[in-house]
Design an enzyme around this catalytic site. Structure first.
Site, PDB file in Angstrom:
ATOM      1  N   SER A   1      50.446  75.947  26.645  1.00 39.85           N
ATOM      2  CA  SER A   1      49.107  75.712  27.261  1.00 39.85           C
ATOM      3  C   SER A   1      49.295  76.483  28.678  1.00 39.85           C
ATOM      4  O   SER A   1      50.515  76.361  29.343  1.00 39.85           O
ATOM      5  CB  SER A   1      48.650  74.143  27.821  1.00 39.85           C
ATOM      6  OG  SER A   1      47.765  74.111  28.873  1.00 39.85           O
TER       7      SER A   1
ATOM      8  N   TYR B   1      52.191  66.269  30.525  1.00 35.46           N
ATOM      9  CA  TYR B   1      51.537  67.230  29.573  1.00 35.46           C
ATOM     10  C   TYR B   1      52.066  68.514  29.957  1.00 35.46           C
ATOM     11  O   TYR B   1      52.723  69.300  29.061  1.00 35.46           O
ATOM     12  CB  TYR B   1      49.938  67.149  29.723  1.00 35.46           C
ATOM     13  CG  TYR B   1      49.185  68.120  28.869  1.00 35.46           C
ATOM     14  CD1 TYR B   1      49.188  68.172  27.354  1.00 35.46           C
ATOM     15  CD2 TYR B   1      48.750  69.322  29.357  1.00 35.46           C
ATOM     16  CE1 TYR B   1      48.517  68.963  26.699  1.00 35.46           C
ATOM     17  CE2 TYR B   1      48.196  70.457  28.730  1.00 35.46           C
ATOM     18  CZ  TYR B   1      48.160  70.313  27.268  1.00 35.46           C
ATOM     19  OH  TYR B   1      47.300  71.283  26.489  1.00 35.46           O
TER      20      TYR B   1
HETATM   21  N1  LIG Z   1      41.544  72.502  24.252  1.00 37.04           N
HETATM   22  C1  LIG Z   1      42.056  73.051  25.201  1.00 37.04           C
HETATM   23  O1  LIG Z   1      41.467  73.348  26.531  1.00 37.04           O
HETATM   24  C2  LIG Z   1      43.506  73.304  25.099  1.00 37.04           C
HETATM   25  C3  LIG Z   1      44.087  74.167  26.187  1.00 37.04           C
HETATM   26  C4  LIG Z   1      45.380  74.520  26.166  1.00 37.04           C
HETATM   27  C5  LIG Z   1      46.218  73.964  25.351  1.00 37.04           C
HETATM   28  N2  LIG Z   1      45.630  73.298  24.164  1.00 37.04           N
HETATM   29  C6  LIG Z   1      46.412  72.805  23.079  1.00 37.04           C
HETATM   30  O2  LIG Z   1      46.098  73.372  21.926  1.00 37.04           O
HETATM   31  C7  LIG Z   1      46.413  72.530  20.763  1.00 37.04           C
HETATM   32  C8  LIG Z   1      45.360  72.225  19.831  1.00 37.04           C
HETATM   33  O3  LIG Z   1      44.487  71.359  20.767  1.00 37.04           O
HETATM   34  P1  LIG Z   1      42.759  71.439  20.451  1.00 37.04           P
HETATM   35  O4  LIG Z   1      42.081  71.531  21.808  1.00 37.04           O
HETATM   36  O5  LIG Z   1      42.626  72.052  19.172  1.00 37.04           O
HETATM   37  O6  LIG Z   1      42.516  69.722  20.369  1.00 37.04           O
HETATM   38  P2  LIG Z   1      42.421  68.592  18.948  1.00 37.04           P
HETATM   39  O7  LIG Z   1      42.655  67.260  19.392  1.00 37.04           O
HETATM   40  O8  LIG Z   1      41.374  69.097  18.293  1.00 37.04           O
HETATM   41  O9  LIG Z   1      44.000  69.254  18.180  1.00 37.04           O
HETATM   42  C9  LIG Z   1      45.065  68.407  18.115  1.00 37.04           C
HETATM   43  C10 LIG Z   1      45.322  67.802  16.818  1.00 37.04           C
HETATM   44  O10 LIG Z   1      46.596  67.395  16.964  1.00 37.04           O
HETATM   45  C11 LIG Z   1      46.599  66.201  15.928  1.00 37.04           C
HETATM   46  N3  LIG Z   1      47.795  65.411  16.478  1.00 37.04           N
HETATM   47  C12 LIG Z   1      48.151  64.532  17.464  1.00 37.04           C
HETATM   48  N4  LIG Z   1      49.233  64.275  17.438  1.00 37.04           N
HETATM   49  C13 LIG Z   1      49.785  64.514  16.000  1.00 37.04           C
HETATM   50  C14 LIG Z   1      51.083  64.333  15.494  1.00 37.04           C
HETATM   51  N5  LIG Z   1      52.128  63.281  15.968  1.00 37.04           N
HETATM   52  N6  LIG Z   1      51.157  64.746  14.277  1.00 37.04           N
HETATM   53  C15 LIG Z   1      50.293  65.631  13.579  1.00 37.04           C
HETATM   54  N7  LIG Z   1      49.100  65.855  14.243  1.00 37.04           N
HETATM   55  C16 LIG Z   1      48.804  65.333  15.409  1.00 37.04           C
HETATM   56  C17 LIG Z   1      45.235  65.394  16.443  1.00 37.04           C
HETATM   57  O11 LIG Z   1      45.152  64.490  15.709  1.00 37.04           O
HETATM   58  C18 LIG Z   1      44.538  66.637  16.567  1.00 37.04           C
HETATM   59  O12 LIG Z   1      43.612  66.725  15.391  1.00 37.04           O
HETATM   60  C19 LIG Z   1      47.047  71.092  21.445  1.00 37.04           C
HETATM   61  O13 LIG Z   1      48.547  71.218  21.354  1.00 37.04           O
HETATM   62  C20 LIG Z   1      46.674  71.379  22.956  1.00 37.04           C
HETATM   63  O14 LIG Z   1      47.444  70.960  23.837  1.00 37.04           O
HETATM   64  C21 LIG Z   1      44.321  73.062  24.248  1.00 37.04           C
END
Ligand SMILES: NC(=O)c1ccc[n+]([C@@H]2O[C@H](COP(=O)([O-])OP(=O)(O)OC[C@H]3O[C@@H](n4cnc5c(N)ncnc54)[C@H](O)[C@@H]3O)[C@@H](O)[C@H]2O)c1
Length: 257
Positions: A148, A163
């Site tokens: 991130s 985070y």
């Molecule tokens: N959405 C944003 O603005 C953003 C920005 C920067 C980084 N990210 C990163 O992108 C990645 C994907 O996030 P997203 O936005 O698609 O959100 P999201 O919540 O849709 O995806 C995250 C997924 O990880 C799963 N998860 C959580 N703990 C887990 C575990 N122990 N084992 C297996 N699966 C697990 C959740 O059930 C969820 O489906 C994350 O790592 C997040 O930190 C997101």
């Protein structure tokens, strides 16, 4: 067809609005066999997710889903064992599994810190160990971790210091993997998205805040899951054959450094 005949695992792919699911779509449409995993995966959910992917990536899309908690080594090893048993190979891992929490540093208690580091950093570490054992044996493989911009800026829109620290650790770990396993034919890279329209943002920014944030982004829009998925595709494909240990920003220019 950038991933023809490749078998890839995408962790954290169980949300149809998420980055992992978008990665499954684009990987499948580029000819990969893609196995998504997430914490919970019952029969109904699995069928719905597969149907959704087949309707967007094509009826012949080779996709499946499994349950796997990436914080558990036994789960990660069992998933890999299953994938190798069914498909006979495993070429690429994209790790999108993660959690976020908005809290000031002094309000983060031990449990919250352990949970954040446990999933985002230790989970990424544990999952990487599982696939690396196989990659070393076969002499090739790619890993993409989704970190991130919070790790680069010192906190994010939603994520607190725990985070940011977990994502910073992910970047350091990915660089170490690239250095240690490059001689084995393994590449490892990390992507740093900024605000991306997924359920992770639900209830965190109102319309006014959203418009203000977007007005400061040079490309004048929030990121979409497909934007991040496209970077993951590039880093998994042979187009990036000489790229390892890299941190790729997917942030619309909001953090240029
Ligand atoms: N959405 C944003 O603005 C953003 C920005 C920067 C980084 N990210 C990163 O992108 C990645 C994907 O996030 P997203 O936005 O698609 O959100 P999201 O919540 O849709 O995806 C995250 C997924 O990880 C799963 N998860 C959580 N703990 C887990 C575990 N122990 N084992 C297996 N699966 C697990 C959740 O059930 C969820 O489906 C994350 O790592 C997040 O930190 C997101």
């Amino acid at each position: 067809m950038l991933l023809k005949d490749k078998v890839c695992i995408i962790a954290g792919a169980g949300s149809p609005r998420g980055i992992g699911y978008a990665a499954m779509q684009i990987f499948a449409s580029h000819g990969a066999t893609v196995i998504g995993c997430d914490l919970v995966m019952d029969g109904i959910r699995r069928a719905e997710l597969i149907d959704g992917l087949k309707s967007s990536a094509g009826l012949d899309a080779q996709v499946d889903f499994m349950a796997c908690d990436i914080t558990k080594a036994a789960d990660c090893d069992a998933m890999l064992h299953d994938v190798l048993g069914r498909y006979g190979r495993m070429d690429g891992l994209v790790n999108c599994a993660g959690i976020v929490e908005s809290r000031g540093m002094l309000d983060i208690d031990d449990d919250s810190l352990d949970r954040m580091l446990g999933v985002n950093l230790k989970g990424a570490f544990t999952l990487s160990q599982s696939v690396l054992r196989q990659f070393v044996q076969q002499g090739h493989g790619t890993i993409v971790h989704v970190a991130s911009v919070a790790a680069q800026r010192g906190g994010g829109l939603v994520g607190g210091s725990h985070y940011a620290a977990s994502k910073g650790g992910m970047i350091s770990m990915t660089r170490s993997i690239a250095r240690e396993f490059g001689p084995h034919g393994v590449r490892a890279n990390v992507v740093c998205p900024s605000m991306t329209q997924t359920s992770m943002l639900d209830g965190t920014v109102n319309d006014e805040q959203h418009a203000r944030i977007v007005s400061d982004i040079p490309l004048r829009r929030a990121g979409q899951p497909q934007d991040v998925a496209g970077a993951c595709l590039f880093l998994t494909s042979d187009l990036s054959a000489y790229i390892t240990g890299a941190t790729i920003d997917v942030n619309g220019g909001s953090h240029i450094h």
